[in-house]
Enzyme design. Structure first.
Site, PDB file in Angstrom:
ATOM      1  N   ASN A   1      41.388  44.282   6.395  1.00 36.87           N
ATOM      2  CA  ASN A   1      42.320  45.210   6.026  1.00 36.87           C
ATOM      3  C   ASN A   1      41.758  46.442   5.500  1.00 36.87           C
ATOM      4  O   ASN A   1      42.153  47.793   5.723  1.00 36.87           O
ATOM      5  CB  ASN A   1      42.786  44.651   4.676  1.00 36.87           C
TER       6      ASN A   1
ATOM      7  N   SER B   1      44.014  44.074   1.011  1.00 37.86           N
ATOM      8  CA  SER B   1      45.036  45.092   0.376  1.00 37.86           C
ATOM      9  C   SER B   1      46.174  45.130   0.868  1.00 37.86           C
ATOM     10  O   SER B   1      46.929  45.672   0.086  1.00 37.86           O
ATOM     11  CB  SER B   1      44.246  46.468   0.434  1.00 37.86           C
ATOM     12  N   CYS B   2      46.311  44.491   2.097  1.00 39.42           N
ATOM     13  CA  CYS B   2      47.919  44.290   2.333  1.00 39.42           C
ATOM     14  C   CYS B   2      48.559  43.591   1.281  1.00 39.42           C
ATOM     15  O   CYS B   2      48.331  42.589   0.689  1.00 39.42           O
ATOM     16  CB  CYS B   2      47.757  43.344   3.688  1.00 39.42           C
ATOM     17  N   VAL B   3      49.900  43.835   1.401  1.00 37.54           N
ATOM     18  CA  VAL B   3      51.003  42.809   0.723  1.00 37.54           C
ATOM     19  C   VAL B   3      51.828  41.982   1.514  1.00 37.54           C
ATOM     20  O   VAL B   3      52.399  42.466   2.533  1.00 37.54           O
ATOM     21  CB  VAL B   3      51.715  43.470  -0.452  1.00 37.54           C
TER      22      VAL B   3
ATOM     23  N   GLY C   1      47.623  42.937  -2.246  1.00 37.71           N
ATOM     24  CA  GLY C   1      47.205  44.089  -2.744  1.00 37.71           C
ATOM     25  C   GLY C   1      45.762  43.873  -3.650  1.00 37.71           C
ATOM     26  O   GLY C   1      45.678  44.777  -4.830  1.00 37.71           O
TER      27      GLY C   1
END
Lengths: 200, 173
Positions: free
Chosen positions: A160, B30-32, B96
Site C-alpha cells: 500500500n 493504509s487501504c480501507v 487505514g
C-alpha cells in the site's frame, strides 16, 4: 521530503543522454551488488534484473501471498528524478541476513529487535546509495535518498505504501526489480526501484 | 458449508448474494475496506480503496473503487441493485493503518487516516451509520465478510483473527 509528483522532474528515461536507460539501470544494480558484497563480506551476486509494468491491484499477488509476513526497507528518492526504493525480504530471510551482518551463527536471530531493524535499515541505505551514486556518477544528475523506514507486516500492507503515491495518477506501477543472492543462497533480496511518473 | 472465497483486490468492488461466498480483502495497510450487509436479503458488498479522493482531471475515465469518494456511492448502487434495502444495511469499516512511522516521512503521507475520515464523512453525509470498525493503528489487516451469516472478521499478524462487532469496535488514529 516531498512526494508530490513534480511536473518539473526529469523523466527517468532522459537521465544522461549518452546512456541507454536499461544500461544505466544495470550499471546501478551491479554497483548495488558491489556495495552489498562489501557489507556482508561475501560475494553477493545479481540473479535477475527486470523492468515490469504491473497494475496496482495485482502487485501483492505478483510477489506472493498478500498476507505473508514480510520485511520492507523503504526509501524515497528526491532530486532531478523522483521515485521510491524498497528492499523486500521474507521475515525468515531478514532474520538470516541479520545473522550474516552481525557475524552470528545462522539461526541465532529469531526475532527482529531494534538492532536487527537497524541492520536492515542500513542495508537499504547502502543498497540505495550505491545505486544512486552510480547513476549520479554516470549522468551527472543530482539524486538523494531519504532515511530508510523498516516495515514488518503483511505483504499487501507494505505494498500500500509504494502504491499510494503512484495510484493517484496511474493504474500501472513501473518496477525495476533486481534479485540478489549471497553464496549460501539463504537470502534473496528483492530490490525495487519505482520511478514516479511525470505529471502532464 | 463450503466457503467460496472472492478476493477483493485494490480498486475492486464485489457484491454477492451467494450464501457460500466470503468476500476477502487481503493485507489492507493504509487501504480501507467499506463493507455493507443486508441481513434480511443476505446480500453483502465490499470495496477495497487505496486513496481518499480522486483528483479532478486525473486522466481516469471511469469512476473506480480505488478512491473512497467514488467507491462508496458505487458500492451503495451495486448492493441495492443486488436486492438489498438501504435502511437495512449494516455498515462496517476496516483498515487505514499508518504504515510509515519513521522520522523523515511527513504526516502528509498518512493516507490511512485520510482514508478513514473520508469514508466516515461520506457515509455520514449519505445517512449511514457505521455499526463497527477496526481502523487506524500500525498493522495490516485482512478483512472477511461471510455472505451467509453477515459475520465480519479482521485478522492482523500480531493478534490473529477476531470477529468484528459493535462491542469490539477499534479505532485509533
Amino acid at each position: 521530503m516531498s512526494t508530490t509528483i513534480d511536473a518539473k522532474a526529469m523523466q527517468w528515461e532522459n537521465l544522461g543522454t549518452h546512456f541507454n536507460f536499461m544500461d544505466l539501470l544495470q550499471a546501478g544494480i551491479k554497483n548495488v551488488a558491489k556495495g552489498l558484497t562489501n557489507m556482508v563480506g561475501r560475494p553477493v551476486t545479481v540473479e535477475t534484473t527486470n523492468v515490469e509494468s504491473i497494475s496496482v491491484g495485482q502487485i501483492p499477488e505478483w510477489m506472493g501471498s498478500p498476507e505473508a509476513e514480510m520485511v520492507g526497507v523503504y526509501l524515497l528518492i528526491d532530486g532531478d528524478v523522483y521515485g521510491q526504493v524498497i528492499l523486500i525480504f521474507s521475515l525468515e530471510e531478514a532474520l538470516h541476513l541479520v545473522d550474516l551482518l552481525m557475524g552470528y551463527p545462522p539461526g541465532t536471530t529469531t526475532q527482529l529487535d531494534d538492532l536487527g531493524r537497524s541492520a536492515l535499515a542500513e542495508t537499504g541505505n547502502l543498497a540505495t546509495a550505491y545505486f544512486l551514486n552510480e547513476l549520479s556518477m554516470l549522468t551527472g544528475s543530482q539524486v538523494r535518498p531519504s532515511p530508510p523506514a523498516v516495515m514488518v507486516d503483511m505483504l499487501g500492507a507494505i505494498f500500500n505504501v509504494i502504491s499510494a503515491p503512484i495510484a493517484a495518477v496511474s493504474d500501472q506501477l513501473l518496477i525495476v526489480e533486481a534479485q540478489f543472492k549471497e553464496p549460501d543462497r539463504t537470502v534473496t533480496a528483492h530490490f525495487w526501484v519505482l520511478p514516479y511518473p511525470v505529471a502532464g | 458449508m463450503p466457503d467460496n472465497v472472492l478476493s477483493v483486490s485494490i480498486g475492486e468492488l464485489v457484491v454477492s448474494n451467494n450464501q457460500d461466498d466470503v468476500l476477502v480483502a487481503y493485507g489492507l495497510g493504509s487501504c480501507v475496506a467499506v463493507c455493507m450487509y443486508d441481513p434480511t436479503a443476505k446480500v453483502a458488498g465490499m470495496i477495497h480503496s487505496l486513496l481518499p479522493k480522486s483528483a479532478k482531471n486525473n486522466g481516469f475515465e471511469k469512476q473506480t473503487a480505488k478512491f473512497v469518494d467514488q467507491g462508496v456511492p458505487l458500492l451503495v448502487d451495486s448492493i441495492l441493485k443486488a436486492g438489498a434495502q438501504r435502511q437495512r444495511l449494516n455498515v462496517y469499516l476496516a483498515g487505514g493503518a499508518q504504515m510509515l512511522s519513521a522520522p523523515g516521512f511527513s504526516n502528509s503521507l498518512n493516507i490511512g487516516a485520510r482514508n478513514i475520515s473520508t469514508a466516515e464523512e461520506i457515509l455520514r453525509a449519505t445517512g449511514f451509520r457505521i455499526l463497527a470498525q477496526s481502523t487506524g493503528g500500525n498493522s495490516g489487516r485482512t478483512v472477511k465478510l461471510f455472505v451467509g451469516s453477515g459475520k465480519i472478521t479482521v485478522k492482523t499478524l500480531g493478534q490473529g483473527e477476531v470477529t468484528l462487532s459493535p462491542e469490539l469496535s477499534f479505532s485509533k488514529v
